[in-house]
Design an enzyme around this catalytic site. Sequence first.
Site, PDB file in Angstrom:
ATOM      1  N   LYS A 173      38.684  34.626  29.325  1.00 31.88           N
ATOM      2  CA  LYS A 173      40.026  35.183  29.448  1.00 31.88           C
ATOM      3  C   LYS A 173      41.024  34.052  29.233  1.00 31.88           C
ATOM      4  O   LYS A 173      40.966  33.031  29.909  1.00 31.88           O
ATOM      5  CB  LYS A 173      40.249  35.829  30.813  1.00 31.88           C
ATOM      6  CG  LYS A 173      41.568  36.583  30.870  1.00 31.88           C
ATOM      7  CD  LYS A 173      41.769  37.283  32.200  1.00 31.88           C
ATOM      8  CE  LYS A 173      43.041  38.114  32.160  1.00 31.88           C
ATOM      9  NZ  LYS A 173      44.224  37.338  31.737  1.00 31.88           N
ATOM     10  N   ASP A 208      44.721  32.123  28.913  1.00 33.85           N
ATOM     11  CA  ASP A 208      45.973  32.032  29.663  1.00 33.85           C
ATOM     12  C   ASP A 208      47.079  31.660  28.679  1.00 33.85           C
ATOM     13  O   ASP A 208      47.568  30.540  28.663  1.00 33.85           O
ATOM     14  CB  ASP A 208      45.842  30.959  30.756  1.00 33.85           C
ATOM     15  CG  ASP A 208      46.769  31.232  31.925  1.00 33.85           C
ATOM     16  OD1 ASP A 208      47.433  32.275  31.919  1.00 33.85           O
ATOM     17  OD2 ASP A 208      46.830  30.394  32.836  1.00 33.85           O
ATOM     18  N   GLU A 229      40.169  31.317  33.780  1.00 39.90           N
ATOM     19  CA  GLU A 229      40.860  32.383  34.505  1.00 39.90           C
ATOM     20  C   GLU A 229      39.940  33.560  34.761  1.00 39.90           C
ATOM     21  O   GLU A 229      40.115  34.312  35.711  1.00 39.90           O
ATOM     22  CB  GLU A 229      42.082  32.832  33.694  1.00 39.90           C
ATOM     23  CG  GLU A 229      42.988  33.801  34.437  1.00 39.90           C
ATOM     24  CD  GLU A 229      44.137  34.265  33.570  1.00 39.90           C
ATOM     25  OE1 GLU A 229      44.733  35.300  33.912  1.00 39.90           O
ATOM     26  OE2 GLU A 229      44.431  33.607  32.561  1.00 39.90           O
TER      27      GLU A 229
END
Length: 326
Positions: free
Chosen positions: A39, A41, A181
């Site tokens: 994921k 950012d 993340e």
Amino acid sequence: MAEEPAPGEDGPPRWLDPMAATLARPDESPSGDWRFERKLDGVRVVAYCDGDHVRLLSRNRIRQEDVYPEVVDALRDGLALPAVVDGEVVAFAGDVTSFELLQQRMHVHDEARSRRSSVPVTYLAFDLLWLAGRDVRSLPWRDRRTLLEQVLEVDEAVRLTEVLEGDPDVLRARARTEGWEGLIAKRADSTYQGRRSRDWLKLKVVREQEMVVVGFTEPSGGRLHLGALLLGYHDGDRLRFGGKVGTGFTAAVLKDLRARLDPLEVAVPPVDDPPREPTAHWVRPELVTQVGFGEWSAAGRLRHPRYKGLREDTDPAAVVREEPPA
């Protein structure tokens, strides 16, 4: 939101709605034929590429070419065929992506945005929506990914996301260890849907939330410009107060935020349930911030939030409390 028609027989469409992932439950582990990616950012950007003409559009259709000119150059050189590519612009702090570092591209005056920033960015491409006159969104994810790998030439400014396979719990543990993340899980046979779908799942390690800025407080002690941001989120037809964030700012960010907020000031609180804040200044809910936090309180307010930056790619009206489905 309906897509717009293509400008010509062979040119890419003017707009295609991005697909969004659904937040998974903390104990949810996808089973079956899934693939995983880190994921990121960063800022979601869909690239519409047709030879020398490249348009970069955020989720809310804001043009990004002047903000990330090196991405435009790399896509212009790296795609031999007209294409629409989905991806995310990120800034790396070591081996992890940093939204705070990327903010240095946003906390600058508009007249300076055409100049290249000292903060290098990378466009991490992860999907292909359209290629050489053909809409490929109905193809399975695995086939779209193969096509993307075949047509995109990577360099320092444009790369492909790494595709991970394996047990999601093991990958979650790796994400915690390496400071990611979280993960995005994608069903290998899923089509590209221009909406939020459970064919893409967010497996978060760090809790984050987008919030609408509804006001700010005056500074105290040695702080300058402002004390804390007052936050809100949409709950049906209501705009609810969601707490305040007073950490995570630099002096330059505080100055920039105050300059952005002063012109938005209003006399009446925009939230239905305003708190008692003696030095509160209320503003029109036009800015969106991203915050990290510990948990939600029973009253629907963030505990221990930390400012991460403004999101210029998010429509304030679309900001809701993000919770996994029951």
